[in-house]
Design an enzyme around this catalytic site. Structure first.
Site, PDB file in Angstrom:
ATOM      1  N   ARG A  86       0.824  -1.286  -0.204  1.00 22.74           N
ATOM      2  CA  ARG A  86      -0.018   0.132   0.069  1.00 22.74           C
ATOM      3  C   ARG A  86       0.841   1.261   0.186  1.00 22.74           C
ATOM      4  O   ARG A  86       0.237   2.265   0.356  1.00 22.74           O
ATOM      5  CB  ARG A  86      -0.967  -0.119   1.283  1.00 22.74           C
ATOM      6  CG  ARG A  86      -1.950  -0.911   1.358  1.00 22.74           C
ATOM      7  CD  ARG A  86      -3.247  -0.540   1.930  1.00 22.74           C
ATOM      8  NE  ARG A  86      -4.217  -1.587   1.891  1.00 22.74           N
ATOM      9  CZ  ARG A  86      -4.119  -2.548   2.764  1.00 22.74           C
ATOM     10  NH1 ARG A  86      -3.390  -2.637   3.720  1.00 22.74           N
ATOM     11  NH2 ARG A  86      -5.257  -3.556   2.583  1.00 22.74           N
ATOM     12  N   LYS A 114       3.785  11.992 -10.679  1.00 19.14           N
ATOM     13  CA  LYS A 114       2.793  11.070 -11.386  1.00 19.14           C
ATOM     14  C   LYS A 114       3.625   9.724 -11.594  1.00 19.14           C
ATOM     15  O   LYS A 114       4.722   9.838 -12.039  1.00 19.14           O
ATOM     16  CB  LYS A 114       2.545  11.819 -12.852  1.00 19.14           C
ATOM     17  CG  LYS A 114       1.510  12.627 -12.688  1.00 19.14           C
ATOM     18  CD  LYS A 114       1.287  13.234 -14.008  1.00 19.14           C
ATOM     19  CE  LYS A 114       0.177  14.338 -14.239  1.00 19.14           C
ATOM     20  NZ  LYS A 114      -0.139  14.821 -15.514  1.00 19.14           N
ATOM     21  N   GLU A 157      10.930  19.950 -23.459  1.00 22.78           N
ATOM     22  CA  GLU A 157      10.085  20.310 -22.246  1.00 22.78           C
ATOM     23  C   GLU A 157      10.728  21.616 -21.603  1.00 22.78           C
ATOM     24  O   GLU A 157       9.866  22.348 -20.945  1.00 22.78           O
ATOM     25  CB  GLU A 157      10.283  18.962 -21.198  1.00 22.78           C
ATOM     26  CG  GLU A 157       9.771  17.528 -21.553  1.00 22.78           C
ATOM     27  CD  GLU A 157       8.250  17.525 -21.848  1.00 22.78           C
ATOM     28  OE1 GLU A 157       7.611  18.454 -21.263  1.00 22.78           O
ATOM     29  OE2 GLU A 157       7.752  16.671 -22.457  1.00 22.78           O
ATOM     30  N   LYS A 175       8.454  23.433 -12.884  1.00 26.62           N
ATOM     31  CA  LYS A 175       7.489  22.158 -12.373  1.00 26.62           C
ATOM     32  C   LYS A 175       7.046  22.130 -11.101  1.00 26.62           C
ATOM     33  O   LYS A 175       5.731  21.826 -10.848  1.00 26.62           O
ATOM     34  CB  LYS A 175       8.389  21.025 -12.837  1.00 26.62           C
ATOM     35  CG  LYS A 175       7.719  19.757 -12.690  1.00 26.62           C
ATOM     36  CD  LYS A 175       6.842  19.434 -13.714  1.00 26.62           C
ATOM     37  CE  LYS A 175       5.808  18.167 -13.416  1.00 26.62           C
ATOM     38  NZ  LYS A 175       6.358  16.945 -13.931  1.00 26.62           N
ATOM     39  N   GLU A 187      -3.810  17.544 -10.762  1.00 25.10           N
ATOM     40  CA  GLU A 187      -4.159  18.214 -12.061  1.00 25.10           C
ATOM     41  C   GLU A 187      -5.636  18.571 -12.438  1.00 25.10           C
ATOM     42  O   GLU A 187      -6.308  18.052 -13.264  1.00 25.10           O
ATOM     43  CB  GLU A 187      -3.749  16.966 -13.182  1.00 25.10           C
ATOM     44  CG  GLU A 187      -3.811  17.747 -14.557  1.00 25.10           C
ATOM     45  CD  GLU A 187      -2.937  16.940 -15.659  1.00 25.10           C
ATOM     46  OE1 GLU A 187      -1.992  16.217 -15.504  1.00 25.10           O
ATOM     47  OE2 GLU A 187      -3.623  16.779 -16.855  1.00 25.10           O
ATOM     48  N   ARG A 228      -2.063  22.446 -13.574  1.00 27.08           N
ATOM     49  CA  ARG A 228      -1.020  21.357 -13.992  1.00 27.08           C
ATOM     50  C   ARG A 228      -1.308  20.992 -15.387  1.00 27.08           C
ATOM     51  O   ARG A 228      -0.521  20.484 -16.173  1.00 27.08           O
ATOM     52  CB  ARG A 228      -1.253  20.278 -12.996  1.00 27.08           C
ATOM     53  CG  ARG A 228       0.039  19.138 -13.268  1.00 27.08           C
ATOM     54  CD  ARG A 228       0.236  18.176 -12.031  1.00 27.08           C
ATOM     55  NE  ARG A 228       1.267  17.437 -12.352  1.00 27.08           N
ATOM     56  CZ  ARG A 228       1.836  16.592 -11.437  1.00 27.08           C
ATOM     57  NH1 ARG A 228       1.526  16.439 -10.168  1.00 27.08           N
ATOM     58  NH2 ARG A 228       2.807  15.501 -12.199  1.00 27.08           N
ATOM     59  N   ASN A 282       0.577  19.962 -20.412  1.00 25.75           N
ATOM     60  CA  ASN A 282       0.290  19.148 -21.387  1.00 25.75           C
ATOM     61  C   ASN A 282       0.588  20.067 -22.889  1.00 25.75           C
ATOM     62  O   ASN A 282      -0.034  19.419 -23.820  1.00 25.75           O
ATOM     63  CB  ASN A 282      -1.208  18.512 -21.362  1.00 25.75           C
ATOM     64  CG  ASN A 282      -1.224  17.597 -19.981  1.00 25.75           C
ATOM     65  OD1 ASN A 282      -0.176  16.916 -19.641  1.00 25.75           O
ATOM     66  ND2 ASN A 282      -2.317  17.480 -19.640  1.00 25.75           N
ATOM     67  N   HIS A 314       1.291  18.052 -25.933  1.00 29.26           N
ATOM     68  CA  HIS A 314       1.170  16.618 -25.519  1.00 29.26           C
ATOM     69  C   HIS A 314       0.166  15.786 -26.449  1.00 29.26           C
ATOM     70  O   HIS A 314       0.137  14.645 -26.717  1.00 29.26           O
ATOM     71  CB  HIS A 314       1.418  16.270 -24.195  1.00 29.26           C
ATOM     72  CG  HIS A 314       2.776  16.566 -23.771  1.00 29.26           C
ATOM     73  ND1 HIS A 314       3.361  17.878 -23.666  1.00 29.26           N
ATOM     74  CD2 HIS A 314       3.463  15.720 -22.812  1.00 29.26           C
ATOM     75  CE1 HIS A 314       4.514  17.723 -23.247  1.00 29.26           C
ATOM     76  NE2 HIS A 314       4.677  16.516 -22.796  1.00 29.26           N
ATOM     77  N   HIS A 372       1.162  12.669 -28.372  1.00 28.34           N
ATOM     78  CA  HIS A 372       0.646  11.443 -28.352  1.00 28.34           C
ATOM     79  C   HIS A 372       0.134  10.821 -29.260  1.00 28.34           C
ATOM     80  O   HIS A 372       0.274   9.684 -29.817  1.00 28.34           O
ATOM     81  CB  HIS A 372      -0.219  11.492 -27.070  1.00 28.34           C
ATOM     82  CG  HIS A 372       0.424  11.664 -25.772  1.00 28.34           C
ATOM     83  ND1 HIS A 372      -0.131  12.016 -24.547  1.00 28.34           N
ATOM     84  CD2 HIS A 372       1.433  11.591 -25.451  1.00 28.34           C
ATOM     85  CE1 HIS A 372       0.563  12.281 -23.497  1.00 28.34           C
ATOM     86  NE2 HIS A 372       1.688  12.015 -23.932  1.00 28.34           N
ATOM     87  N   HIS A 432       9.889  10.662 -27.677  1.00 27.16           N
ATOM     88  CA  HIS A 432       8.540  11.689 -26.946  1.00 27.16           C
ATOM     89  C   HIS A 432       9.165  13.181 -27.301  1.00 27.16           C
ATOM     90  O   HIS A 432       8.042  13.926 -27.592  1.00 27.16           O
ATOM     91  CB  HIS A 432       8.827  11.473 -25.507  1.00 27.16           C
ATOM     92  CG  HIS A 432       7.617  12.319 -24.622  1.00 27.16           C
ATOM     93  ND1 HIS A 432       6.229  12.139 -25.252  1.00 27.16           N
ATOM     94  CD2 HIS A 432       7.627  12.960 -23.650  1.00 27.16           C
ATOM     95  CE1 HIS A 432       5.504  12.828 -24.208  1.00 27.16           C
ATOM     96  NE2 HIS A 432       6.371  13.588 -23.555  1.00 27.16           N
TER      97      HIS A 432
END
Ligand code: GLY
Length: 361
Positions: free
Chosen positions: A121, A143, A185, A227, A237, A241, A245, A248, A252, A265
């Site tokens: 956990r 994340k 980035e 960041k 998010e 946040r 993206n 992105h 993607h 990427h």
């Protein structure tokens, strides 16, 4: 050494940035997660180099580490890898207080972080990013997650690290193409939030590309500050946040549409930012000088701004529709208003998105 503190309501941690820092990993880990055992998950390309340095540092700080490796490919960032890691930790009786340490790029950080988030956990997690992309983005903010056959990062959690150790010397062994990907980035951070950073990258591009040691520390520190500030404002998010993206959703679609085989990427993000900025300019949202400055800076870094081998618009649009950022069936785009300011836009017509794709060809 540069340090950045990330402070959340119930958790805080420090991101340390300096050349040669892996030698201090053990002593820093001991303070952040005091226990005799630790799990070190190493990208298998760097086992004999940075992996050995990290292991030696942990042992010198009296850890009894379980060291294991993983292949850092999107195809290995999955439940099978996670399950095999669970078995190793259980067989070795790793306990709740022993940290999981990820040494590698974003794939190792995301997978190792997911193991840390779920094993017993949740156990303390330490990020040791060794790619520029992971240093300025993935290793900060909590994340973690894995891919499914249906798409990237569809299973995951928010699990903040207790410590981030960025040894800028590890960039010396990173392939140049991967290093340049990290710059996508950095340019993104400047465009969405910090025009001064944007200008600084422009002015220091030669020293950055030459990987001058002091310049790299400053580049990473400036980006980690942005960041961290975004994550401190909006950890889960719910709002700002999502600005991270920018580019992105297009990226993607490019990555998935080319079966993750043609563009790295950061290269896809570069193309995605150009498409998003052109879309914004075409719809009168921002001035065309924003596009011109973005394209000029991306070109200086060596990132692509043009692609003649993209899939058809139909294919790209259908992938965009299945992106996890789609809300109520509408593609959510982050679009620039000006250099340093972006907004989330939900009602972009399909023909405008198609026209943006066409500008890349
Ligand atoms: N890489 C985007 C985020 O951390 O939110």
């Amino acid at each position: 050494m540069a340090t950045v503190d990330l402070v959340l309501p119930h958790h805080r941690y420090t991101i340390h940035i300096a050349p040669g820092l892996l030698a201090d990993l053990g002593s820093m880990a001991r303070k952040a997660a005091p226990h005799d055992r630790a799990t070190l998950i190493i990208d298998d390309k760097i086992t004999d180099t940075h992996g050995q340095a990290a292991l030696a540092s942990l042992k010198a700080a009296s850890f009894d580490p379980l060291a294991t490796t993983m292949t850092a490919s999107e195809g290995h960032k999955n439940l099978a890898t996670v399950q095999s890691l669970y078995h190793k930790l259980l067989d070795e009786h790793l306990e709740r207080r022993s940290p999981v340490i990820a040494l590698g790029g974003g794939i190792v950080g995301d997978t190792g972080g997911f193991v840390a988030a779920s094993y017993l956990r949740g156990v303390p997690f330490i990020q040791c990013p060794t790619t520029l992309l992971a240093m300025v983005d993935a290793s900060v903010g909590g994340k973690v997650g894995i891919n499914m056959p249906q798409g990237k990062n569809l299973i995951g959690a928010f699990h903040q690290p207790v410590l981030v150790v960025i040894d800028t010397d590890t960039l010396n062994t990173l392939p140049k193409r991967d290093f340049i990907c990290g710059l996508a980035e950095c340019v993104k951070h400047g465009l969405i939030r910090d025009p001064e950073l944007f200008d600084w990258i422009d002015q220091n591009i030669n020293a950055i590309l030459a990987q001058d040691s002091a310049t790299l520390v400053e580049l990473i520190e400036r980006n980690v500050r942005i960041k961290a500030a975004v994550v401190m404002e909006d950890e889960k998010e719910a709002g700002v946040r999502a600005h991270l993206n920018f580019g992105h959703t297009f990226a993607h679609a490019i990555e998935a549409g080319t079966e993750y085989g043609r563009y790295l990427h950061g290269e896809a993000v570069s193309l995605g930012m150009v498409a998003a900025a052109r879309l914004a300019a075409a719809s009168g949202r921002c001035d065309s000088t924003v596009v011109d400055r973005l394209v000029a800076l991306l070109k200086k870094t060596g990132l692509p701004t043009q692609a003649n081998d993209l899939p058809t618009n139909d294919k790209l649009m259908s992938i965009m529709q299945s992106d996890k950022k789609v809300a109520d069936g509408q593609v959510r785009l982050v679009l620039p208003d000006q250099l340093g300011k972006v907004s989330i836009v939900n009602d972009t017509p399909a023909h405008a998105i198609a026209a943006a794709w066409n500008t890349l060809r």
